[in-house]
Design a protein around this motif. Structure first.
Motif, PDB file in Angstrom:
ATOM      1  N   LEU A  75       3.255  -3.542  -0.413  1.00  0.00           N
ATOM      2  CA  LEU A  75       3.959  -2.063  -1.539  1.00  0.00           C
ATOM      3  C   LEU A  75       3.378  -1.197  -2.360  1.00  0.00           C
ATOM      4  CD1 LEU A  75       6.610  -4.617  -3.059  1.00  0.00           C
ATOM      5  CD2 LEU A  75       7.587  -2.903  -1.457  1.00  0.00           C
ATOM      6  N   ALA A  76       2.751  -1.397  -2.252  1.00  0.00           N
ATOM      7  CA  ALA A  76       1.740  -0.508  -3.646  1.00  0.00           C
ATOM      8  C   ALA A  76       0.950   0.846  -2.214  1.00  0.00           C
ATOM      9  CB  ALA A  76       0.201  -1.323  -3.732  1.00  0.00           C
ATOM     10  N   TRP A  77       0.924   0.043  -1.179  1.00  0.00           N
ATOM     11  CA  TRP A  77      -0.249   1.074  -0.169  1.00  0.00           C
ATOM     12  C   TRP A  77       1.135   1.689   0.189  1.00  0.00           C
ATOM     13  CZ3 TRP A  77      -4.100   3.224   0.091  1.00  0.00           C
ATOM     14  CH2 TRP A  77      -5.444   1.966  -0.578  1.00  0.00           C
ATOM     15  N   GLU A  78       2.022   0.500   0.643  1.00  0.00           N
ATOM     16  CA  GLU A  78       3.391   1.700   1.089  1.00  0.00           C
ATOM     17  C   GLU A  78       3.652   3.356   0.674  1.00  0.00           C
ATOM     18  OE1 GLU A  78       6.323  -1.015   2.156  1.00  0.00           O
ATOM     19  OE2 GLU A  78       5.605  -1.949   3.896  1.00  0.00           O
ATOM     20  N   GLU A  79       3.713   2.587  -0.849  1.00  0.00           N
ATOM     21  CA  GLU A  79       3.545   3.959  -1.675  1.00  0.00           C
ATOM     22  C   GLU A  79       2.222   4.473  -1.667  1.00  0.00           C
ATOM     23  OE1 GLU A  79       4.708   4.811  -6.134  1.00  0.00           O
ATOM     24  OE2 GLU A  79       5.541   3.270  -5.646  1.00  0.00           O
ATOM     25  N   LEU A  80       1.659   4.813  -1.640  1.00  0.00           N
ATOM     26  CA  LEU A  80       0.165   5.368  -1.409  1.00  0.00           C
ATOM     27  C   LEU A  80       0.514   6.073  -0.620  1.00  0.00           C
ATOM     28  CD1 LEU A  80      -2.380   3.162  -2.653  1.00  0.00           C
ATOM     29  CD2 LEU A  80      -1.888   4.919  -4.361  1.00  0.00           C
ATOM     30  N   LEU A  81       0.721   5.160   0.680  1.00  0.00           N
ATOM     31  CA  LEU A  81       0.477   6.079   1.931  1.00  0.00           C
ATOM     32  C   LEU A  81       1.543   7.521   2.341  1.00  0.00           C
ATOM     33  CD1 LEU A  81       0.437   3.140   4.391  1.00  0.00           C
ATOM     34  CD2 LEU A  81      -1.463   4.870   4.489  1.00  0.00           C
ATOM     35  N   GLN A  82       2.170   7.777   1.142  1.00  0.00           N
ATOM     36  CA  GLN A  82       3.545   8.371   1.333  1.00  0.00           C
ATOM     37  C   GLN A  82       2.353   9.977   0.565  1.00  0.00           C
ATOM     38  OE1 GLN A  82       6.625   8.874   2.387  1.00  0.00           O
ATOM     39  NE2 GLN A  82       5.268   6.266   3.012  1.00  0.00           N
ATOM     40  N   GLU A  83       1.165   9.804   0.214  1.00  0.00           N
ATOM     41  CA  GLU A  83       0.354  10.772  -0.045  1.00  0.00           C
ATOM     42  C   GLU A  83      -0.935  11.353   1.292  1.00  0.00           C
ATOM     43  OE1 GLU A  83      -2.264  13.450  -0.788  1.00  0.00           O
ATOM     44  OE2 GLU A  83      -1.057  12.845  -2.328  1.00  0.00           O
ATOM     45  N   PRO A  84      -0.694  12.161   1.523  1.00  0.00           N
ATOM     46  CA  PRO A  84      -1.340  13.141   2.743  1.00  0.00           C
ATOM     47  C   PRO A  84      -2.822  12.636   2.629  1.00  0.00           C
ATOM     48  CG  PRO A  84       0.055  14.761   2.336  1.00  0.00           C
ATOM     49  CD  PRO A  84       0.423  13.907   1.272  1.00  0.00           C
ATOM     50  N   LEU A  85      -3.293  12.424   2.150  1.00  0.00           N
ATOM     51  CA  LEU A  85      -5.144  12.417   1.491  1.00  0.00           C
ATOM     52  C   LEU A  85      -5.004  10.858   1.740  1.00  0.00           C
ATOM     53  CD1 LEU A  85      -5.706  15.755  -0.897  1.00  0.00           C
ATOM     54  CD2 LEU A  85      -6.429  15.501   1.380  1.00  0.00           C
ATOM     55  N   ILE A  86      -4.088  10.643   1.191  1.00  0.00           N
ATOM     56  CA  ILE A  86      -4.885   9.426   1.188  1.00  0.00           C
ATOM     57  C   ILE A  86      -4.678   8.439   2.682  1.00  0.00           C
ATOM     58  CG2 ILE A  86      -3.866   6.565   0.516  1.00  0.00           C
ATOM     59  CD1 ILE A  86      -3.420   7.851  -2.756  1.00  0.00           C
ATOM     60  N   ARG A  87      -3.236   8.607   3.137  1.00  0.00           N
ATOM     61  CA  ARG A  87      -2.238   9.040   4.562  1.00  0.00           C
ATOM     62  C   ARG A  87      -4.200   8.721   5.611  1.00  0.00           C
ATOM     63  NH1 ARG A  87       1.447   6.401   6.594  1.00  0.00           N
ATOM     64  NH2 ARG A  87       2.023   6.175   8.811  1.00  0.00           N
ATOM     65  N   ASP A  88      -4.667   9.635   5.348  1.00  0.00           N
ATOM     66  CA  ASP A  88      -5.688  10.735   6.119  1.00  0.00           C
ATOM     67  C   ASP A  88      -6.488   9.797   6.114  1.00  0.00           C
ATOM     68  OD1 ASP A  88      -4.145  12.988   6.823  1.00  0.00           O
ATOM     69  OD2 ASP A  88      -5.087  14.010   6.379  1.00  0.00           O
ATOM     70  N   ASP A  89      -6.882   9.583   5.199  1.00  0.00           N
ATOM     71  CA  ASP A  89      -8.322   8.481   4.860  1.00  0.00           C
ATOM     72  C   ASP A  89      -7.915   7.091   5.858  1.00  0.00           C
ATOM     73  OD1 ASP A  89     -10.628   7.540   3.772  1.00  0.00           O
ATOM     74  OD2 ASP A  89      -9.930   6.357   2.548  1.00  0.00           O
ATOM     75  N   VAL A  90      -6.687   6.494   5.209  1.00  0.00           N
ATOM     76  CA  VAL A  90      -6.384   5.590   6.044  1.00  0.00           C
ATOM     77  C   VAL A  90      -6.657   5.211   7.287  1.00  0.00           C
ATOM     78  CG1 VAL A  90      -4.515   3.232   6.309  1.00  0.00           C
ATOM     79  CG2 VAL A  90      -5.302   3.825   4.119  1.00  0.00           C
ATOM     80  N   GLU A  91      -5.982   6.180   7.854  1.00  0.00           N
ATOM     81  CA  GLU A  91      -6.097   6.334   9.444  1.00  0.00           C
ATOM     82  C   GLU A  91      -7.426   6.891   9.800  1.00  0.00           C
ATOM     83  OE1 GLU A  91      -4.936   7.016  12.804  1.00  0.00           O
ATOM     84  OE2 GLU A  91      -3.433   6.944  11.459  1.00  0.00           O
ATOM     85  N   TRP A  92      -8.239   7.614   9.364  1.00  0.00           N
ATOM     86  CA  TRP A  92      -9.636   7.634   9.593  1.00  0.00           C
ATOM     87  C   TRP A  92     -10.499   6.322   9.525  1.00  0.00           C
ATOM     88  CZ3 TRP A  92     -14.213   7.747   6.275  1.00  0.00           C
ATOM     89  CH2 TRP A  92     -15.398   8.819   6.960  1.00  0.00           C
ATOM     90  N   GLU A  93     -10.381   5.889   8.132  1.00  0.00           N
ATOM     91  CA  GLU A  93     -10.933   3.980   8.521  1.00  0.00           C
ATOM     92  C   GLU A  93     -10.700   3.249   9.424  1.00  0.00           C
ATOM     93  OE1 GLU A  93     -13.382   2.683   6.659  1.00  0.00           O
ATOM     94  OE2 GLU A  93     -13.864   4.347   5.474  1.00  0.00           O
ATOM     95  N   SER A  94      -8.911   3.468  10.152  1.00  0.00           N
ATOM     96  CA  SER A  94      -8.659   2.337  10.843  1.00  0.00           C
ATOM     97  C   SER A  94      -8.896   2.874  11.741  1.00  0.00           C
ATOM     98  CB  SER A  94      -6.964   2.594  10.584  1.00  0.00           C
ATOM     99  OG  SER A  94      -6.709   2.120   9.106  1.00  0.00           O
ATOM    100  N   ARG A  95      -9.177   3.781  12.421  1.00  0.00           N
ATOM    101  CA  ARG A  95      -9.737   4.123  13.540  1.00  0.00           C
ATOM    102  C   ARG A  95     -11.192   3.900  14.125  1.00  0.00           C
ATOM    103  NH1 ARG A  95      -4.491   4.576  13.611  1.00  0.00           N
ATOM    104  NH2 ARG A  95      -5.850   2.602  14.052  1.00  0.00           N
ATOM    105  N   ARG A  96     -11.993   3.833  12.640  1.00  0.00           N
ATOM    106  CA  ARG A  96     -13.773   3.284  12.456  1.00  0.00           C
ATOM    107  C   ARG A  96     -13.939   2.288  12.840  1.00  0.00           C
ATOM    108  NH1 ARG A  96     -15.943   0.990   9.313  1.00  0.00           N
ATOM    109  NH2 ARG A  96     -14.836   0.973   7.344  1.00  0.00           N
ATOM    110  N   LEU A  97     -12.721   1.264  11.861  1.00  0.00           N
ATOM    111  CA  LEU A  97     -12.514  -0.190  12.238  1.00  0.00           C
ATOM    112  C   LEU A  97     -12.297  -0.505  13.864  1.00  0.00           C
ATOM    113  CD1 LEU A  97     -10.697  -0.922   9.390  1.00  0.00           C
ATOM    114  CD2 LEU A  97     -12.780  -1.789   9.731  1.00  0.00           C
ATOM    115  N   ASP A  98     -11.985   0.282  14.746  1.00  0.00           N
ATOM    116  CA  ASP A  98     -11.260   0.296  16.112  1.00  0.00           C
ATOM    117  C   ASP A  98     -12.736   0.272  16.964  1.00  0.00           C
ATOM    118  OD1 ASP A  98      -8.199  -0.329  15.641  1.00  0.00           O
ATOM    119  OD2 ASP A  98      -7.482   1.775  16.248  1.00  0.00           O
ATOM    120  N   ARG A  99     -13.285   1.490  16.508  1.00  0.00           N
ATOM    121  CA  ARG A  99     -14.453   1.658  16.852  1.00  0.00           C
ATOM    122  C   ARG A  99     -15.610   0.497  17.236  1.00  0.00           C
ATOM    123  NH1 ARG A  99     -13.813   6.303  15.106  1.00  0.00           N
ATOM    124  NH2 ARG A  99     -15.111   6.114  13.460  1.00  0.00           N
TER     125      ARG A  99
END
Length: 176
Positions: free
Chosen positions: A142-166
């Motif tokens: 729930l906390a992360w769902e709310e935080l992901l509404q902030e573009p900078l935080i969403r960008d970071d989570v997306e960036w980290e997720s793709r790094r984990l994929d690689r």
């Protein structure tokens, strides 16, 4: 705008296990297991602190000198503990440890164990998210769902997720 007080309250009374998980590992995550270890605050999280906390050491790290999500610019607050913190004041990263957010390539949020902590945390080493308290996982999500509404935080989570994929596809990962 993120309501940080609400985010902190959401995670105030939940823990990864029903019992004190620090008894399993000697509270490794709540100690300086390595010189200078600490955590970055998320954008805007610094409002929860006055920067005069006796139990915290503050640094500002330049996004140009350290590896950060490309959309992050300027400086990011890095904090390290000088010992035991007041539990109700602990930073967000401490409140959700040992889970991290992961965005699937199609944008769905998943909670995952923080593999970077596999040598530190027995819960991560066990590799079973099902061992964690359901209430803790629900609140962290729930906390992360709310935080992901902030573009900078969403960008970071997306960036980290793709790094984990690689990293997942790298041959050395099969060793562990």
């Amino acid at each position: 705008m993120i309501n940080w007080k609400r985010i902190y309250r959401l995670l105030e009374d939940v823990t990864p296990l029903a019992a004190d998980c620090g008894k399993i590992c000697g509270a490794a995550c709540c100690s300086e297991w390595e010189q200078g270890v600490g955590m970055y605050l998320l954008p805007g999280e610094e409002v929860m602190f006055n920067k005069n906390e006796e139990w915290l050491c503050w640094q500002e790290h330049s996004t140009e000198e350290y590896e950060f999500c490309p959309s992050w610019t300027g400086s990011v607050s890095f904090v390290s503990c000088n010992g035991a913190c007041p539990r109700d004041k602990r930073p967000f990263a401490c409140r959700t440890f040992p889970v991290v957010p992961y965005l699937t390539p199609d944008g769905n949020l998943e909670m995952r164990l923080d593999q970077a902590a596999s040598l530190l945390c027995p819960l991560v080493k066990a590799g079973d998210l099902g061992l964690l308290e359901r209430r803790f996982l629900v609140r962290a999500r729930l906390a992360w769902e709310e935080l992901l509404q902030e573009p900078l935080i969403r960008d970071d989570v997306e960036w980290e997720s793709r790094r984990l994929d690689r990293e997942q596809g790298e041959p050395w990962k099969k060793i562990f």
